[in-house]
Design a protein around this motif. Structure first.
Motif, PDB file in Angstrom:
ATOM      1  N   VAL A  97       0.860  -1.182   0.000  1.00  0.00           N
ATOM      2  CA  VAL A  97       0.000   0.000   0.000  1.00  0.00           C
ATOM      3  C   VAL A  97       0.898   1.234   0.000  1.00  0.00           C
ATOM      4  O   VAL A  97       1.924   1.277   0.697  1.00  0.00           O
ATOM      5  CB  VAL A  97      -0.928   0.000   1.229  1.00  0.00           C
ATOM      6  CG1 VAL A  97      -1.755   1.278   1.304  1.00  0.00           C
ATOM      7  CG2 VAL A  97      -1.854  -1.227   1.190  1.00  0.00           C
ATOM      8  N   VAL A  98       0.505   2.256  -0.765  1.00  0.00           N
ATOM      9  CA  VAL A  98       1.314   3.463  -0.908  1.00  0.00           C
ATOM     10  C   VAL A  98       0.813   4.560   0.030  1.00  0.00           C
ATOM     11  O   VAL A  98      -0.366   4.924  -0.003  1.00  0.00           O
ATOM     12  CB  VAL A  98       1.291   3.980  -2.358  1.00  0.00           C
ATOM     13  CG1 VAL A  98       2.142   5.252  -2.488  1.00  0.00           C
ATOM     14  CG2 VAL A  98       1.796   2.909  -3.317  1.00  0.00           C
ATOM     15  N   PHE A 152      -3.296  11.835  -3.427  1.00  0.00           N
ATOM     16  CA  PHE A 152      -4.135  10.802  -4.020  1.00  0.00           C
ATOM     17  C   PHE A 152      -3.951  10.777  -5.543  1.00  0.00           C
ATOM     18  O   PHE A 152      -3.861   9.719  -6.152  1.00  0.00           O
ATOM     19  CB  PHE A 152      -5.613  11.046  -3.680  1.00  0.00           C
ATOM     20  CG  PHE A 152      -6.012  10.661  -2.276  1.00  0.00           C
ATOM     21  CD1 PHE A 152      -5.470   9.549  -1.647  1.00  0.00           C
ATOM     22  CD2 PHE A 152      -6.958  11.411  -1.587  1.00  0.00           C
ATOM     23  CE1 PHE A 152      -5.845   9.183  -0.360  1.00  0.00           C
ATOM     24  CE2 PHE A 152      -7.350  11.058  -0.301  1.00  0.00           C
ATOM     25  CZ  PHE A 152      -6.793   9.945   0.316  1.00  0.00           C
ATOM     26  N   ARG A 153      -3.898  11.946  -6.152  1.00  0.00           N
ATOM     27  CA  ARG A 153      -3.680  12.015  -7.595  1.00  0.00           C
ATOM     28  C   ARG A 153      -2.337  11.408  -7.985  1.00  0.00           C
ATOM     29  O   ARG A 153      -2.189  10.820  -9.069  1.00  0.00           O
ATOM     30  CB  ARG A 153      -3.728  13.470  -8.059  1.00  0.00           C
ATOM     31  CG  ARG A 153      -5.112  14.085  -8.076  1.00  0.00           C
ATOM     32  CD  ARG A 153      -5.004  15.578  -8.321  1.00  0.00           C
ATOM     33  NE  ARG A 153      -6.293  16.233  -8.511  1.00  0.00           N
ATOM     34  CZ  ARG A 153      -6.488  17.544  -8.417  1.00  0.00           C
ATOM     35  NH1 ARG A 153      -5.452  18.350  -8.136  1.00  0.00           N
ATOM     36  NH2 ARG A 153      -7.686  18.055  -8.604  1.00  0.00           N
ATOM     37  N   ALA A 154      -1.341  11.550  -7.105  1.00  0.00           N
ATOM     38  CA  ALA A 154       0.006  11.036  -7.391  1.00  0.00           C
ATOM     39  C   ALA A 154       0.102   9.525  -7.234  1.00  0.00           C
ATOM     40  O   ALA A 154       1.097   8.926  -7.656  1.00  0.00           O
ATOM     41  CB  ALA A 154       1.025  11.711  -6.486  1.00  0.00           C
ATOM     42  N   ARG A 181     -13.302  13.832  -3.314  1.00  0.00           N
ATOM     43  CA  ARG A 181     -12.927  14.588  -4.513  1.00  0.00           C
ATOM     44  C   ARG A 181     -12.162  13.699  -5.492  1.00  0.00           C
ATOM     45  O   ARG A 181     -12.340  13.816  -6.718  1.00  0.00           O
ATOM     46  CB  ARG A 181     -12.091  15.802  -4.107  1.00  0.00           C
ATOM     47  CG  ARG A 181     -12.873  16.822  -3.304  1.00  0.00           C
ATOM     48  CD  ARG A 181     -11.950  17.860  -2.668  1.00  0.00           C
ATOM     49  NE  ARG A 181     -11.285  18.689  -3.673  1.00  0.00           N
ATOM     50  CZ  ARG A 181     -10.287  19.524  -3.392  1.00  0.00           C
ATOM     51  NH1 ARG A 181      -9.818  19.618  -2.152  1.00  0.00           N
ATOM     52  NH2 ARG A 181      -9.742  20.250  -4.344  1.00  0.00           N
ATOM     53  N   ALA A 182     -11.306  12.828  -4.960  1.00  0.00           N
ATOM     54  CA  ALA A 182     -10.578  11.898  -5.823  1.00  0.00           C
ATOM     55  C   ALA A 182     -11.543  10.962  -6.544  1.00  0.00           C
ATOM     56  O   ALA A 182     -11.382  10.671  -7.740  1.00  0.00           O
ATOM     57  CB  ALA A 182      -9.568  11.104  -5.001  1.00  0.00           C
ATOM     58  N   ARG A 183     -12.555  10.487  -5.814  1.00  0.00           N
ATOM     59  CA  ARG A 183     -13.572   9.627  -6.429  1.00  0.00           C
ATOM     60  C   ARG A 183     -14.268  10.365  -7.576  1.00  0.00           C
ATOM     61  O   ARG A 183     -14.521   9.802  -8.640  1.00  0.00           O
ATOM     62  CB  ARG A 183     -14.639   9.251  -5.406  1.00  0.00           C
ATOM     63  CG  ARG A 183     -14.145   8.426  -4.268  1.00  0.00           C
ATOM     64  CD  ARG A 183     -14.453   6.959  -4.463  1.00  0.00           C
ATOM     65  NE  ARG A 183     -13.768   6.228  -3.404  1.00  0.00           N
ATOM     66  CZ  ARG A 183     -12.502   5.839  -3.469  1.00  0.00           C
ATOM     67  NH1 ARG A 183     -11.778   6.111  -4.525  1.00  0.00           N
ATOM     68  NH2 ARG A 183     -11.942   5.188  -2.477  1.00  0.00           N
ATOM     69  N   VAL A 190     -10.602   5.103  -8.492  1.00  0.00           N
ATOM     70  CA  VAL A 190     -11.501   4.059  -7.991  1.00  0.00           C
ATOM     71  C   VAL A 190     -10.833   3.094  -7.014  1.00  0.00           C
ATOM     72  O   VAL A 190     -11.516   2.263  -6.423  1.00  0.00           O
ATOM     73  CB  VAL A 190     -12.101   3.247  -9.165  1.00  0.00           C
ATOM     74  CG1 VAL A 190     -12.949   4.158 -10.042  1.00  0.00           C
ATOM     75  CG2 VAL A 190     -11.008   2.571  -9.992  1.00  0.00           C
ATOM     76  N   ARG A 191      -9.522   3.201  -6.818  1.00  0.00           N
ATOM     77  CA  ARG A 191      -8.852   2.274  -5.897  1.00  0.00           C
ATOM     78  C   ARG A 191      -9.224   2.606  -4.449  1.00  0.00           C
ATOM     79  O   ARG A 191      -9.688   3.718  -4.155  1.00  0.00           O
ATOM     80  CB  ARG A 191      -7.337   2.335  -6.091  1.00  0.00           C
ATOM     81  CG  ARG A 191      -6.724   3.656  -5.675  1.00  0.00           C
ATOM     82  CD  ARG A 191      -5.219   3.715  -5.936  1.00  0.00           C
ATOM     83  NE  ARG A 191      -4.673   4.979  -5.454  1.00  0.00           N
ATOM     84  CZ  ARG A 191      -4.676   6.103  -6.162  1.00  0.00           C
ATOM     85  NH1 ARG A 191      -5.206   6.125  -7.381  1.00  0.00           N
ATOM     86  NH2 ARG A 191      -4.151   7.203  -5.644  1.00  0.00           N
TER      87      ARG A 191
END
Length: 305
Positions: A18-19, A60-62, A106-108, A113-114
């Motif tokens: 996991v990152v 999250f975008r990264a 916001r990422a969703r 989707v992860r």
């Protein structure tokens, strides 16, 4: 507490790597925010909460799967010194978790989707002092006194329902013992992460003894190191895995050194995504970066993972 019916972080670690995200202060400073305050990034919980959510979203975008909240230096005592009362301080602590959730939403909306998790940061007692003592430990307080300091903040953060506690940058095995007592019964799993140098805790204890404290604590889902030089990671990972049998968490600094008196970073970066494969081979399952490691560094880790 994992949202969107995703697996728990513990289950994810059992299944693979996991990152983690990178340095919150790094991203906030890069966005132009002044962190020259004893509350550090926690000040923006009150002044610019949108900036905190933006920083989480950038990670999250990264490619980060876990956002660590901006509560590292958020304590009742630290807020009180700046005229913020207990009730408002509790609200800000809870807000730190909600801002991580907000960034995940916001990422969703952007199509990520992860699984995404939120870790409530719990920094050491020395972080509240804002004098660099979190890199030394040995505060002159007993384990009981340290537990009494940490427990109220942990209770408030637990009520906000993070996915996990990040008991991080712990310099001293005595403080680790206090934190491990303080998390019992709160219903939130935790990882325990020491700040280390040259094979010992910052307070000088052997790592095998320090990690052993967490070996039989059911709440602890990972043990490891953060806010250390990348060069200190491989040996620490091996010891943590061998002594505890738990997944190992690692998120070192860039390799530059913090000068507490000058309040500035010196030296050069020695952090590189090419190191990740070796850390994984030694047992690391939760991998990210700490101070001076930004979204580009996390994107590099995510590509390797």
């Amino acid at each position: 507490m994992s949202s969107d019916n995703f697996p728990s972080l513990a289950d994810a670690l059992a299944a693979g790597t996991v990152v983690l995200d990178g340095g919150m202060s790094n991203q906030l400073a890069s966005a132009g925010h002044d962190l020259g305050d004893g509350l550090w990034s926690a000040r923006l919980l009150a002044d610019r909460p949108d900036a905190v959510s933006d920083a989480h979203l950038a990670y999250f975008r990264a490619g980060a799967d876990v956002a660590i909240t901006a509560s590292y230096q958020a304590t009742f005592e630290g807020f009180a010194e700046r005229g913020i009362g207990h009730e408002e301080a509790a609200r800000l602590l809870a807000l730190s978790v909600e801002l991580g959730r907000d960034a995940a939403r916001r990422a969703r909306a952007e199509g990520i989707v992860r699984p995404l998790w939120v870790a409530a940061s719990v920094g050491p007692y020395g972080a509240m002092l804002a004098d660099g003592s979190e890199y030394r430990g040995r505060y002159g307080l007993s384990v009981d006194e340290l537990e009494a300091f940490h427990r109220p903040r942990l209770e408030v953060l637990a009520a906000a329902e993070p996915d996990v506690f990040a008991l991080e940058t712990v310099p001293d095995a005595d403080e680790a013992a206090a934190l491990l007592r303080a998390v019992r019964g709160l219903g939130v799993p935790a990882w325990l992460s020491y700040s280390v140098a040259e094979g010992r805790t910052r307070a000088g204890q052997p790592l095998a003894e320090a990690f052993a404290l967490a070996a039989d604590v059911d709440e602890v889902i990972a043990v490891g190191v953060n806010c250390c030089a990348p060069e200190d990671v491989p040996g620490a990972v091996e010891v943590a895995a061998r002594v505890t049998g738990k997944p190992v968490v690692v998120y070192p600094n860039s390799g530059e050194v913090w000068d507490a008196e000058a309040r500035a970073w010196t030296g050069r970066s020695t952090f590189g995504a090419e190191q990740v494969a070796g850390w994984r081979a030694a047992g690391a399952r939760l991998i990210g970066g700490c101070c001076r490691v930004g979204p580009e560094g996390i994107a590099g880790i995510a590509r390797v993972v």
